[in-house]
Structures are given as C-alpha cells and as structure tokens.
Scaffold this motif. Sequence first.
Motif, PDB file in Angstrom:
ATOM      1  N   LYS A 170      43.716  48.697  31.688  1.00  0.00           N
ATOM      2  CA  LYS A 170      43.346  47.306  31.981  1.00  0.00           C
ATOM      3  C   LYS A 170      42.063  46.892  31.289  1.00  0.00           C
ATOM      4  N   ASP A 222      50.080  48.453  35.325  1.00  0.00           N
ATOM      5  CA  ASP A 222      49.285  48.337  36.548  1.00  0.00           C
ATOM      6  C   ASP A 222      50.235  47.817  37.634  1.00  0.00           C
ATOM      7  N   SER A 223      50.256  48.455  38.798  1.00  0.00           N
ATOM      8  CA  SER A 223      51.331  48.179  39.760  1.00  0.00           C
ATOM      9  C   SER A 223      51.401  46.705  40.163  1.00  0.00           C
ATOM     10  N   GLU A 224      50.233  46.065  40.301  1.00  0.00           N
ATOM     11  CA  GLU A 224      50.219  44.657  40.706  1.00  0.00           C
ATOM     12  C   GLU A 224      50.846  43.776  39.627  1.00  0.00           C
ATOM     13  N   ASN A 250      37.988  47.212  40.771  1.00  0.00           N
ATOM     14  CA  ASN A 250      39.330  47.347  40.215  1.00  0.00           C
ATOM     15  C   ASN A 250      40.109  46.044  40.370  1.00  0.00           C
ATOM     16  N   LYS A 251      39.996  45.424  41.557  1.00  0.00           N
ATOM     17  CA  LYS A 251      40.738  44.168  41.752  1.00  0.00           C
ATOM     18  C   LYS A 251      40.143  43.066  40.898  1.00  0.00           C
ATOM     19  N   GLU A 301      41.457  43.479  37.566  1.00  0.00           N
ATOM     20  CA  GLU A 301      42.872  43.088  37.575  1.00  0.00           C
ATOM     21  C   GLU A 301      43.059  41.571  37.585  1.00  0.00           C
TER      22      GLU A 301
HETATM   23 MG    MG Z   1      46.377  48.228  40.105  1.00  0.00          MG
END
Ligand code: MG
Length: 388
Positions: A125, A150-152, A217-218, A221
Amino acid sequence: MTAPRPITILGSTGSVGRSTLDLIERQPDRWQVQALTANSDVAMLAAQAKRLRPDVAVVADDGAYAALKEALAGTGIEAAAGKDALAEAADRPADWVMAAIVGAAGLEPTLRAVARGATVALANKETLVCAGDLVTRTAGRTGARLLPVDSEHNAIFQVFDFDNPARVERVILTASGGPFRGLSYEAMRHVTPEQAVAHPIWSMGAKISVDSATLMNKGLELIEAKHLFPVSVEQLAVIVHPQSVVHSFVEYIDGSVLAQLGTPDMRTPIAYALAWPERIATPCRRLDLVEIAKLEFEAPDPVRFPALNLAWAALRQGGSAPAVLNAANEEAVAAFLARRIGFLDIAAIVGETLDGMATAPTTSLEDVIAVDRDARRKARALIAARTH
Ligand code: MG
Ligand code: NAD
C-alpha cells in the motif's frame, strides 16, 4: 490444457509472499514463476527457489549475494542482488506480478511492472500512498491493471460498480482496531513492540502490525482507496469492526450497502487477485456466522488514535503530504521496533514531520524519491532528539 501463467512475486519471503506461494504450490501446473525476491533472508529465498524453480532469485541486500549464489549453485537458477537487480526482476515479462515488498522500498520495482503493462496484484500500500498519482497515471498509459490485495480494497473491488460510479454514495473501510483498541491513552505510553505486533486477528509482518496498532494502517488505506476507486475524499469513511469478518462496505444512492465477508485469511484476497476475473478454490476456513454470533461496530477514537487524523489531513492536503506521512511513519515505526522511542511517539513524529515540511507537487518518480528522502531525514532528527 492452457499454458502455465508466468508470474513474479516481489517480497516472496514476507507474510503476503508466503501466503501467495502457498496458493501457487497447491496448483503448481497453473503457474510458471519467473522471479522471486527478498530483502536479505537468503535461506528462505533459496528454499522457495528450489521448490518453485524461478528463472531468477533476487536479494535487495548486496551483501547477501555471495550466500545466495552459493545456496543456488548447481540449480540453474540465476542469483542476483541489489536495487537494480530488483527492478530488472520486475521488468521480466511475467504477466502477473505480486507486489508484496513492505514500504516505499517497493515503489520502484512495482512501478516497473506497471510501466510495462503487467497485471499487478498490489499488497504494497505504501506505493500508492507515496506515489498514487504517478502509479495510476502510468497504469492508465500502459494498460496495466491494478488488482487490490489489501483485504479492504479487495472487498471494495469485489462489490464496487465501476460501470456506474455515480451510484456509489460512500465507501466504508473496516478496521479491526488493533491490539490496543480498549486501552487508555496513558496505558499506550508503555506498550512494547512485542505487544504491538501481536495482532488479535491477522498474522502479518511487523511494520503493518504496528501500523494496525496505531491505526495508521487505516490511514494509509484511506489514501490507497482514494487512488484505487473513483470516489472523493468526502465519500470515504472508516468504521472499527473488531471481528474483521466484514472486509469493507460500499453504500449506494438507494441505501443498499454491499459488503464482502470472509474469515480473516489473506489467502482469500490473494486468490481473488491470482485468478481474476475467475475464482479458484482456497483452503481458507469457511465463515461460520453462527459460531461468531455477534458482529460489532464502533466509531474510531481520534483522541487515542491520532494517526488516523494525520492521514486524513495528508489526504486532503495532497501533493507531497502523503509521501511525507508515509516516510515519517516508516522511520518512526522502525525506531519504535528498535525500542528507541515509545508507541505514542510514532504519531507525534509523523505529525511534527508533516508540520515541518511544505507541501509540494510530486509528478515524477524523482520528486517522490526526493520527498521521501527529505521526510526521512527530518523524522530521523526528531527521533534522535527524543532519544537523547
Ligand atoms: Mg488492510
Ligand atoms: P513482511 O515484512 O512480512 O514482508 C516484506 C517482504 O518485503 C519480505 O519478503 C522482505 O524480504 C521484503 N523486503 C523488506 N524490505 C525490503 C527492501 N528494502 N527491499 C526489498 N525487499 C524488501 O510484510 P507483509 O506483512 O507481507 O506486508 C507486505 C506488504 O503488504 C506491506 O506493504 C503491507 O502493508 C501489505 N499488506 C500486508 C498484509 C498482511 O496480512 N501481511 C495485509 C494487507 C496489506
């Protein structure tokens, strides 16, 4: 039978890299690995290379070359080392590339793969955070396809109506909240690197685990999402969801909310990117909602987790601000992991670095590299001032 697909895995020895190899080795005839790369873990890289038989194995660390060459002697697999060799590995004509190097170190090789029009499964990311405009512009020019890992973002990619983006009202990223979700601000002052990397749900590399604990991290993201999806900053939102079962939401103008769910196992989004536009089977544990029984959601706390607001600010500011945020964060996280600063110092150093640097436009790779270097220098000075 169709010919095996040529693929390359950048960062094959990491958490995402190993999960990718796990899937590949379950269906070895479908893929032909061209290159595997690592930072310096020769033993693991050589073992992977002997199993997967790539054309070349590359270590970024020049000092590890002799050991890699010796480990691969007699196998017919080429050994290479250094930053240029890493970029050259990304240049090889594999049509699918997993970008799973951690940090801004992944930018140049990832950009090389994008510049030659490859399909790039993007786990790294930081690449989009520090050079999102450059990467997406290059992809637009070459026809490279970015598949979010990235899972999201993978969840959003699965439910976003790209043909009708005007029908999307909001994109809501879920966050686990990390290991310190319930801790007071004061208590966070004393947490250790061991506690910070012990994520309650996901098993990941050290850097992203610390980022999850600060909620940076968020923040990273959010910036990543802005580059991957045709939405405005105002349409993005974050919600804390400790079970990490709903991987994100897309809300439409009629009030419908679409989500992708699954057990928290990176092999599901990696498999999606590997097989896209098809799907392949994975051994991931299936979601048992009766067993989980309860899904919880709460608003993120901006007071205890200031990193998230720093990322919002950098995203709104644009230009070089996200690259500064990322570089300062990488330096601060490394200093925290080395026990040179405390946990709360991470966000403080990122904030001070952002405050101390003017925002400039970043249009070229050289611009991004210069901003990254200057921000690291500034952050290191702030770290040194705290450790004396
Ligand atoms: Mg993630
Ligand atoms: P990791 O630390 O486990 O692995 C990183 C990989 O990059 C290793 O192969 C390492 O050798 C290589 N590497 C490190 N520094 C390098 C350098 N300077 N030059 C070249 N190679 C280098 O990290 P990870 O958890 O696998 O995460 C990789 C990326 O994927 C990160 O950007 C992370 O944010 C993202 N990501 C990870 C997860 C996860 O579950 N682990 C989930 C979502 C996104």
